[in-house]
Design an enzyme around this catalytic site. Structure first.
Site, PDB file in Angstrom:
ATOM      1  N   CYS A  86       0.823  -1.218   0.000  1.00  0.00           N
ATOM      2  CA  CYS A  86       0.000   0.000   0.000  1.00  0.00           C
ATOM      3  C   CYS A  86       0.849   1.256   0.000  1.00  0.00           C
ATOM      4  O   CYS A  86       0.661   2.149  -0.825  1.00  0.00           O
ATOM      5  CB  CYS A  86      -0.922  -0.024   1.217  1.00  0.00           C
ATOM      6  SG  CYS A  86      -1.766   1.517   1.512  1.00  0.00           S
ATOM      7  N   CYS A  91      -1.638   1.750  -3.003  1.00  0.00           N
ATOM      8  CA  CYS A  91      -2.589   2.853  -2.759  1.00  0.00           C
ATOM      9  C   CYS A  91      -1.972   4.244  -2.768  1.00  0.00           C
ATOM     10  O   CYS A  91      -2.502   5.163  -3.386  1.00  0.00           O
ATOM     11  CB  CYS A  91      -3.267   2.698  -1.401  1.00  0.00           C
ATOM     12  SG  CYS A  91      -3.572   1.027  -0.874  1.00  0.00           S
ATOM     13  N   LYS A  94      -0.123   5.356  -6.044  1.00  0.00           N
ATOM     14  CA  LYS A  94      -1.190   5.318  -7.047  1.00  0.00           C
ATOM     15  C   LYS A  94      -2.115   6.518  -6.928  1.00  0.00           C
ATOM     16  O   LYS A  94      -2.398   7.216  -7.895  1.00  0.00           O
ATOM     17  CB  LYS A  94      -1.959   4.005  -6.895  1.00  0.00           C
ATOM     18  CG  LYS A  94      -3.184   3.836  -7.751  1.00  0.00           C
ATOM     19  CD  LYS A  94      -4.453   4.344  -7.109  1.00  0.00           C
ATOM     20  CE  LYS A  94      -4.862   3.664  -5.839  1.00  0.00           C
ATOM     21  NZ  LYS A  94      -5.430   2.351  -5.960  1.00  0.00           N
ATOM     22  N   TYR A 228      -8.251  -3.764 -11.597  1.00  0.00           N
ATOM     23  CA  TYR A 228      -8.273  -2.347 -11.202  1.00  0.00           C
ATOM     24  C   TYR A 228      -6.880  -1.760 -11.237  1.00  0.00           C
ATOM     25  O   TYR A 228      -6.704  -0.584 -11.559  1.00  0.00           O
ATOM     26  CB  TYR A 228      -8.987  -2.162  -9.854  1.00  0.00           C
ATOM     27  CG  TYR A 228      -8.198  -2.477  -8.615  1.00  0.00           C
ATOM     28  CD1 TYR A 228      -7.390  -1.515  -8.022  1.00  0.00           C
ATOM     29  CD2 TYR A 228      -8.269  -3.738  -8.021  1.00  0.00           C
ATOM     30  CE1 TYR A 228      -6.671  -1.801  -6.875  1.00  0.00           C
ATOM     31  CE2 TYR A 228      -7.558  -4.020  -6.873  1.00  0.00           C
ATOM     32  CZ  TYR A 228      -6.755  -3.055  -6.302  1.00  0.00           C
ATOM     33  OH  TYR A 228      -6.048  -3.334  -5.164  1.00  0.00           O
ATOM     34  N   GLU A 232      -6.280   1.582 -13.311  1.00  0.00           N
ATOM     35  CA  GLU A 232      -5.800   2.761 -12.581  1.00  0.00           C
ATOM     36  C   GLU A 232      -4.483   3.264 -13.172  1.00  0.00           C
ATOM     37  O   GLU A 232      -4.303   4.461 -13.384  1.00  0.00           O
ATOM     38  CB  GLU A 232      -5.616   2.426 -11.096  1.00  0.00           C
ATOM     39  CG  GLU A 232      -6.941   2.269 -10.353  1.00  0.00           C
ATOM     40  CD  GLU A 232      -6.782   1.885  -8.883  1.00  0.00           C
ATOM     41  OE1 GLU A 232      -7.764   2.031  -8.133  1.00  0.00           O
ATOM     42  OE2 GLU A 232      -5.686   1.443  -8.485  1.00  0.00           O
ATOM     43  N   HIS A 519     -26.644  20.123  -0.842  1.00  0.00           N
ATOM     44  CA  HIS A 519     -26.706  20.753  -2.156  1.00  0.00           C
ATOM     45  C   HIS A 519     -25.671  21.847  -2.253  1.00  0.00           C
ATOM     46  O   HIS A 519     -25.516  22.613  -1.302  1.00  0.00           O
ATOM     47  CB  HIS A 519     -28.113  21.336  -2.317  1.00  0.00           C
ATOM     48  CG  HIS A 519     -28.415  21.810  -3.696  1.00  0.00           C
ATOM     49  ND1 HIS A 519     -28.369  20.977  -4.798  1.00  0.00           N
ATOM     50  CD2 HIS A 519     -28.752  23.037  -4.175  1.00  0.00           C
ATOM     51  CE1 HIS A 519     -28.690  21.668  -5.876  1.00  0.00           C
ATOM     52  NE2 HIS A 519     -28.923  22.913  -5.532  1.00  0.00           N
ATOM     53  N   GLU A 524     -25.481  13.899  -3.306  1.00  0.00           N
ATOM     54  CA  GLU A 524     -26.921  14.059  -3.098  1.00  0.00           C
ATOM     55  C   GLU A 524     -27.715  13.312  -4.168  1.00  0.00           C
ATOM     56  O   GLU A 524     -28.889  13.002  -3.962  1.00  0.00           O
ATOM     57  CB  GLU A 524     -27.320  15.540  -3.056  1.00  0.00           C
ATOM     58  CG  GLU A 524     -27.251  16.235  -4.401  1.00  0.00           C
ATOM     59  CD  GLU A 524     -27.775  17.678  -4.370  1.00  0.00           C
ATOM     60  OE1 GLU A 524     -28.792  17.932  -3.716  1.00  0.00           O
ATOM     61  OE2 GLU A 524     -27.142  18.536  -5.022  1.00  0.00           O
TER      62      GLU A 524
END
Lengths: 544, 486
Positions: A86, A91, A94, A228, A232, A519, A524
């Site tokens: 990671c 992670c 990346k 992925y 990525e 908002h 939302e």
């Protein structure tokens, strides 16, 4: 700081180092150690996310803990420090390179928002890579400091079992050390797989173990795979302006919702990533000018294709790092298919006092936060009197695990491990994919609400929002329990996290509709989902 | 006689959805909307505050300001952008205004598509079933309906007692529609409107000062509010605390000279600005409605309309929703939901009431502040210090590391009951994308999430929102809440 550095670099006080010639004698002594006389309460093999979390938690509970970590250089010779995949090759770098790529798009937006930026703006790989690498190195150091602060002993040695309570560590120079412990946790993770059968693959290709540590730009790049990791990497390479091609054999993001996955690749394709679909590479060779010539088979037409690239990146899966552990010496069972370690719900292997967590374990999601949580909970069970089990949650669609006989269906569908794919348009999800929900519950018992929406920030620069899409998979029966949520759009990770809590709390569609929106945000759109697929109505959001 | 009239001096999306819902339920619906120009003469189209002079232009200008920071980050990430990069107000404003105009048009089209009759007239009650509409040219129309909904919202207040305030100052009704840069600006007030405007003005490079009488973001958690202003101050917004303006006059060169009293020292101060923006609160738009003709009661203090839990006023068939109503959060999504639920109750056989509890919101200051549920103060005052546990963390967004951004104000806290399983009472998040982060947690809290369940939720790595599910340090413990490692 200097004293700290010295302390960190120093070798454990009471441990003597042995040359291989005399190690045999020591081994006997360690083997004879009985409970209470062993060197450590807990020995963790592997200094990645899961292992460090487990070690630190055990140390905080007052136990004597050691971590052994060793990074075998990649075939290209890339090596890194403490922290595991990671931090070093996953992670963290990346996400930072993803951020660099996102900034490229934002710089193109900027003139529409009034900023006088001369276009186009070139990108300097070396500058980005150096900054990212420096950050990673600071994290390596931070992990060293944290272990030191918590009095966790750290050994930079390659570990292999001698017996079920003893591990031999071999340092870079060949020096050996024997460590014994009451409890041992295996958290060695995994490494990228090479397609060894393809000529030139190992010789000329790189993997995600290398890409983040390149000093020079990879240039025109072929990414092989549709995981992925593949998407990525291809996404950020395209985003910083490199000519990037993805070669995929079959479907993208296997295990994820396939409608969402198609939108992810559609978005990438519309933003410049080239796709070679249904193709498999057969050969890589180096041309006299140093470029790599790749030959592939187009499985649809049966024809052969070739192309030249500066870099070929294999992202064809990951393999557990178990080979050199001598697991058989301890009697730890692995899956014959995957070589991953088999554990029960308490993370115990076939040897009761040996545990395994993280990517090295069969059937677990390969995610940092699950490894961290599993490691922490394990330490609390071992030393904190806890009995809390890691809830892998009856499955994320990602893990693709099937319902086990006797496992309550309502439990299985009520939660899930959230995750996010950091492709240029981010994809966040939690719970079941639409396919999985239908396969478990039947088409007639599933209701899917969906919307194509346009992020407000896309309007001014006139960005295309064709792939900004959200869907919520629910049981059809009121109050319509939420089985899964899939969000494709900016900041998908930030959007998805809170909904993962909601789904964990058993949220129903009715409760989602009762939640007031914030908002103007993209998130939302989820609490405004009113169009079901079944209705056949246009799911395009209009108005504000 | 129509089934429903919606009165909308300044029509909010609430009535938009409301009228849609009513129309979709097969009813005959009319919407009356009229925008009284601001004292500066600013006028706009259909859609109300949110679309024209609120959420939408505000968030877009906030985005412009954020881009300024991201452009400064870019070289650290390898992008060869020559610094500094200048900002052109006119270009931004034109783009934002064009987007708003497209939304005005979209609302017109939507009403038409759903066969909702739209009248661009100023409305006043004649009796409890009849409304007189006066068009721009003076033409009059009488409209009658079975049910009438008042959703006229509010407008910014001017401090009329301050000399020159009305004559030379502008409000949020004007700022988004300025064709030229406001230049050096004094923002008076400490509401979220004040801080958001000051934030984006600073962010696009303008010399901006906030003058506040007392505390920032009254009603919000005060620890978070302090961090918001601390962040703004560290990013260039000037603050004049404890000061109240007494006079504005125009100098011969066209600049505005503002005189104020520093209430701490008692001394007088002066400064010159190109623009003075009043953000000292909003007043309901009820004056010209002739509410007394219909018998609709208002609060004597606020002039807002009094309603019950069904949104009914003192006249049973007249309802009020949104900012014009006493005691409601002044937020678009609550108004939208209230409007929709009202239509469903009136014409759809529903009995669902709007739940105004635990409404999430986000303040779009340069560092965004998202919250849902109780502030720490409110939790303590309701439950007592001993029964409340607060978990908190100072964290550093990963994206801040490479450009070396200061993360001193990136902070999250969760206010819980102390008794297991520690029900979550409130969540407060200060950091990038706070709105996106907060929304899902609002669902969780609505579902009765406990601290235990939050801790059982797996994080999404690497994000800022995962810091919430990793909150392990309580204030009571006294331990350092700074997140280390990853």
């Amino acid at each position: 700081m200097a004293a700290m550095a010295a302390a960190l670099r120093g070798v454990g006080g009471r441990f003597r180092w042995w040359t291989p010639a005399v190690a045999g004698g020591v081994r006997g002594a360690a083997q004879g150690a009985v409970a209470g006389q062993r060197d450590y309460d807990l020995l963790v093999i592997g200094g990645g996310s899961g292992g460090l979390a487990c070690a630190k938690e055990a140390a905080q509970l007052g136990r004597k803990v050691a971590v052994v970590d060793y990074v075998e250089p990649s075939p290209r010779g890339t090596r890194w420090g403490l922290g595991g995949t990671c931090v070093n090759v996953g992670c963290i770098p990346k996400k930072l390179m993803h951020q660099a790529a996102l900034l490229g798009g934002l710089i193109r937006d900027a003139p529409h928002y009034g900023w006088e930026v001369a276009q186009p703006v070139p990108h300097d790989w070396r500058k980005m890579a150096e900054a990212v690498q420096n950050h990673v190195k600071s994290l390596n150091w931070g992990h060293r400091v944290q272990l030191h602060d918590r009095k966790v002993k750290y050994f930079n040695v390659k570990a292999g079992f001698v017996d079920e309570h003893t591990v031999r560590g071999v340092a870079k120079g060949g020096k050996e050390i024997l460590l014994s412990a009451d409890h041992i946790v295996i958290a060695t993770g995994g490494r990228p797989r090479y397609p060894a059968h393809i000529e030139g693959a190992l010789e000329y290709g790189i993997t995600s173990d290398d890409i983040f540590w390149l000093k020079e730009s990879p240039g025109k790049t072929l990414v092989v795979g549709a995981s992925y990791v593949a998407l990525e990497c291809a996404g950020f390479l395209t985003g910083i302006g490199l000519d990037t091609t993805v070669m995929m054999r079959s479907i993208p993001l296997r295990g994820f919702d396939q409608q969402m996955s198609s939108l992810v690749t559609e978005h990438m394709a519309s933003h410049g990533t080239r796709f070679l679909r249904g193709c498999t590479p057969s050969q890589v060779r180096r041309l006299p000018d140093g470029q790599l010539q790749v030959t592939w088979e187009d499985r649809t037409t049966g024809k052969e294709g070739t192309g030249t690239f500066n870099t070929v990146l294999w992202a064809v899966g990951r393999a557990p790092d178990t080979r050199s552990l001598n697991l058989e010496k301890a009697g730890v069972d692995t899956s014959p298919n995957t070589q991953k370690i088999l554990v029960d719900s308490r993370e115990a292997t076939s040897v009761p006092h040996i545990y395994a967590i993280g990517d090295v374990v069969e059937g677990r999601p390969e995610l940092t936060p699950t490894a961290v949580m599993a490691g922490r909970l394990l330490a609390q069970r071992l030393f904190g009197g806890s009995s809390d089990l890691m809830d892998y949650d009856k499955v994320s669609s990602l893990a693709g695990r099937r319902l086990q006989p006797g496992e309550a269906e309502s439990e299985a569908s009520s939660s899930g491990v959230p995750t996010t794919v950091f492709t240029p348009l981010e994809y966040g999800c939690v719970g079941l994919s639409e396919e999985e929900a239908v396969s478990r519950h039947g088409q007639e018992r599933v209701e899917v609400y969906h919307a194509h929406y346009k992020p407000l920030e896309f309007t001014v620069p006139g960005r295309d929002a064709s792939q900004c899409y959200v869907k919520m998979v629910c049981l059809r029966e009121p109050p319509q329990l939420v089985l899964g949520l899939h969000f494709l759009g900016p900041n998908a990770g930030e959007v998805t996290q809170g909904f993962a809590l909601g789904i964990k709390c058993g949220a129903s569609y009715v409760q989602v509709m009762q939640t007031v929106g914030i908002h103007p945000t993209c998130s939302e759109e989820i609490v405004k989902l009113r169009i079901s697929k079944r209705s056949g109505l246009d799911p395009t959001v209009t108005g504000c």
